[in-house]
Structure formats: C-alpha cells, structure tokens
Design an enzyme around this catalytic site. Structure first.
Site, PDB file in Angstrom:
ATOM      1  N   HIS A  17      90.780 -68.358   7.556  1.00  0.00           N
ATOM      2  CA  HIS A  17      91.692 -68.607   6.437  1.00  0.00           C
ATOM      3  C   HIS A  17      91.247 -69.771   5.563  1.00  0.00           C
ATOM      4  O   HIS A  17      91.783 -69.979   4.470  1.00  0.00           O
ATOM      5  CB  HIS A  17      93.109 -68.875   6.961  1.00  0.00           C
ATOM      6  CG  HIS A  17      94.178 -68.265   6.108  1.00  0.00           C
ATOM      7  ND1 HIS A  17      94.063 -68.121   4.746  1.00  0.00           N
ATOM      8  CD2 HIS A  17      95.392 -67.732   6.425  1.00  0.00           C
ATOM      9  CE1 HIS A  17      95.146 -67.560   4.255  1.00  0.00           C
ATOM     10  NE2 HIS A  17      95.976 -67.301   5.261  1.00  0.00           N
ATOM     11  N   ASP A  21      91.385 -65.426   1.867  1.00  0.00           N
ATOM     12  CA  ASP A  21      92.838 -65.326   1.737  1.00  0.00           C
ATOM     13  C   ASP A  21      93.313 -63.961   2.232  1.00  0.00           C
ATOM     14  O   ASP A  21      92.540 -62.993   2.299  1.00  0.00           O
ATOM     15  CB  ASP A  21      93.264 -65.516   0.278  1.00  0.00           C
ATOM     16  CG  ASP A  21      92.966 -66.920  -0.216  1.00  0.00           C
ATOM     17  OD1 ASP A  21      92.997 -67.859   0.608  1.00  0.00           O
ATOM     18  OD2 ASP A  21      92.686 -67.073  -1.421  1.00  0.00           O
TER      19      ASP A  21
END
Length: 438
Positions: free
Chosen positions: A410, A414
C-alpha cells in the site's frame, strides 16, 4: 604432515555468508580430493562443497544451521603429502559427482585413475529369479517368505505425509489423489470415506510424541523473508471472480492439437495476461528500496513463480516472460519447477523477480491473501476453478469460475490501482482471443 584450511569460496554475487544445511563428513574422517563434504545454502539455493585436498578432517566450522562468512574457514584438513605423491590411485572416482554438480562454476575435474585390480571387489552375482520362483509354495513359507509383503506401488508424498500415514497404519498406495503428490487433504479424505473404517482406522487416534525440529535451511529462509515482508509492508488484498469458461475451452482445444509440445496448464495463459496488462499499470511491476526510499518501475517482466518443494517454498524466476508465448512459458515453467523440486535450481534463477504469481493448484480454495515477495510490490494468486450455475439473462448456464487474488504494497499501490488492474486481467481472461491479438 601439513594442515590445510578450506575457506568458503565466493558462491554467488553479492553473497556475504552461507548457512550449513548438511555435513557429509565428521572430525576424524579420511576424505579424498573432490569428495563432497558439506551443503551450503544461500538465496534459497543449495551448493555442494567439495574438498580440494585429501587428508583427515581435524576441524569443522560449526553445526548444521550455523552461518559461515565467505572467506572464513569451513574445514581444516591434515594432509599427508607423501601419501598423496606415492598413491595417486587412492583418489575417489568423481565422474558420478560431476554429473550431479549443479553450479556452473565448479572447478575442473582431475582425470580419474582406476584403482589397481587387487583392491577392486568382484561383483557378486545374484541368484537367478527362477531359482526362487521355482520353489514350492510350502518351501517358501518354511524359509519365512510369508513375512515378506509384495513391493508396494510407488507413490509421491512429502515426508510429513509419509510419517503421518505410517503412524495411522495407512498404505499410501490405496489413497486416491487428484494431483501428482498425495497431500494431507487426500489422507483425510481416505480416513473419512475411502478406508471403509472412517475415523476408526487402525491407530487413527494414537497420540504422537512432541518433536522439536530445528528451523534451518530453506525453512529458516522462508520464515525470515515472510516475517520481514509482514513487518515492513502494509499489505492489502483484493479479490474478484472471473469466468474462465471460454479460456478453459481454448486450453482444451490447444492441448488436443499440441503435438510434441508440452501440455498447457492455466498458468501460461495467466502469465501472458499479466504481461500484456502490466504496461498500463507500471506501479505493480516494481521493486521498493526501503532504505533508499526509491521505487523502480521495471519495463520488462521477470515473473516469479512460487513453487512448493519437499524442502519448502521456492520462487524461480522466468526471465523476460513478456517475450514468450504460452508454449514457451509452459516449457520454462516445467524446467524451473523440476529444477526446484530436485534441488538443482541455480541461484541466479531465484533472483531478480519483478512480480510473482502463486497458485495452490487443485487445492486453490475460495480466496487467498498471499504475502508479497519482498522487495516486489505485488503478488497474484489464482484460486481453484469451480463449475457453478450462473444467470445469463433469463437463462441459467454452467460456468467455470475462478477467484483471483492480488496482494499489494500500500506504500506504492492504491486500492483503486489494484482493482483496475484485476478488471483489465478479467477482460483478457474472459475473452481469451485477446491474449493472442496484436
């Protein structure tokens, strides 16, 4: 008499140390030049160490599981130069060892000199099979032949499965299985339904003694890599369902007309789809340098392929997968998987991946949340294909469906990017003719 210190040679670019995973000699043993003395592991590859001299072992660097630095003493040998000069024929033949050697940088092999005739043992001829077969049955029983069971059919299973089957009193040749190897799930199914005795099979409830197993070799490397990945990477996983009906039909047609080419599994098609979609999602085909704070987006796809072996999980790398068609990928997948399972994989074939695909095959389950192969930033996990009824307009049809998982870093990827990428994959897999379109 002289002492020779055998120092651990440089066995891989950028390698600072290696782990002792097996000793084949002990202090006091007489060894010959080119005799295998130890197995060392680095970067999930096992390298066989051979002695450069003959003599008596007087010192070993450590125990199994210890780390030895490159250039440090691995073994000390007390040599007898006079014996070496007077009796060159005492050298052990090395032809078979050379054929088994994996590493390309193995030193040249000296010429093998045959031992003098007096010391060569003459082969002992075994009695002809007809001598035993011709004996009357009652005579065989008198000789104790009734205690010898016929040779069991050879089956493939991991040591853990074999140990469990032995404890349960189960003959593995009677256990049905779908894959190449018998797994714990197959043994469970046999105990429930296949044995005719259910959970009341012989010894099924017998407790086992506690066993302390030292974590060494590949298992330790896996533990270290997975722990580092979970500590450093904020994972998230996205899962979507894909209709594989058309692709499965195409795969069946191609296999029916493959000729001498390798049989196609679903994996080559998945890799082609991954390679064709990655140019539009460069953040996924990347590596993250934690210390430097730099993300390198790769223009080429070096596909990691998670492969289960008896020693643990390895990840061979298919170089330049974007340049291969499904047949070439099938050949390379088979070659790398076989090398990994037999321990002949080279260290360079386990390095440099840019993205990884992992699959549990027929055990695929509903969904997986695979751990990222650090320093990569994404790993793709196809799950088991199942046939279910689905609605098409007002009609109900049979479809072959598969859940596809993707875990991402992450810090780099995204959620929107991961979901969009899987949708791009889905479009190709559900319309497989696009996999071969320019």
């Amino acid at each position: 008499m002289a002492r020779f210190t055998f120092r651990l040679p440089d066995i891989g670019e950028g390698i600072a140390e290696a782990e002792i995973v097996a000793w084949h000699v002990k202090v006091g043993d007489r060894i010959e030049e080119d005799q295998q003395v130890a197995d060392m592991m680095t970067d999930k590859a096992t390298v066989e160490m051979e002695s450069p001299v003959s003599g008596v072992v007087v010192e070993l660097a450590g125990e199994v599981g210890d780390q030895v630095a490159i250039g440090a003493s691995l073994m000390v040998v007390e040599t007898d130069e006079a014996v070496a000069e007077e009796a060159p024929v005492a050298e052990a033949p090395v032809a078979e060892a050379v054929e088994e050697q994996v590493e390309a940088e193995t030193p040249g092999v000296p010429e093998v000199v045959e031992a003098p005739a007096p010391v060569r043992a003459e082969p002992v001829e075994a009695p002809a099979p007809t001598e035993v077969i011709a004996q009357p049955f009652d005579k065989l029983r008198a000789n104790g032949a009734e205690e010898q069971a016929p040779a069991a059919k050879h089956v493939l299973a991991s040591p853990a499965v074999r140990a469990r089957a032995k404890d349960l009193g189960v003959d593995l040749s009677e256990v049905k299985h779908d894959g190449q190897h018998i797994r714990h799930a197959d043994l469970d199914a046999y105990l429930r339904y296949g044995s005719g005795q259910g959970y009341h099979a012989p010894h099924a409830s017998r407790a086992r003694e506690d066993e302390a197993v030292k974590v060494i070799g590949m298992r330790r490397r896996i533990a270290e890599n997975m722990a580092a990945a979970k500590r450093a990477i904020p994972h998230f996983t996205y899962v979507d369902e894909i209709d594989m009906t058309a692709l499965e039909a195409m795969r069946a047609d191609l296999n029916a007309n493959r000729g001498t080419r390798p049989k196609l599994t679903m994996l080559p098609f998945l890799i082609v789809a991954v390679c064709r979609t990655l140019p539009d999602f460069p953040m996924l085909n990347a590596r993250y340098d934690d210390e430097g704070g730099v993300v390198t987006r790769h223009g080429r796809v070096h596909m990691g392929m998670a492969t289960q072996t008896d020693a643990g999980l390895t990840v061979p790398v298919i170089r330049d997968a974007q340049d291969m068609n499904v047949w070439q990928l099938a050949s390379e997948i088979g070659r790398l998987a076989e090398a990994a399972r037999t321990g002949k994989i080279k260290s360079e074939e386990l390095q440099g991946g840019t993205i990884t695909i992992t699959s549990l095959g027929p055990l695929g389950g509903i969904a997986t949340t695979p751990v990222i192969n650090r320093p990569e930033v994404a790993i793709i996990g196809p799950n088991k294909i199942v046939e279910r009824p689905v609605f098409v307009g007002d009609d109900i049809v049979r479809a072959k469906l598969m859940n596809l998982s993707i875990s991402c870093d992450h810090r780099v990827v995204d959620g929107w990017d991961a979901a969009s990428y899987v949708q791009a994959l889905r479009k190709l897999l559900e319309t497989p003719v696009l996999l071969f379109a320019d």
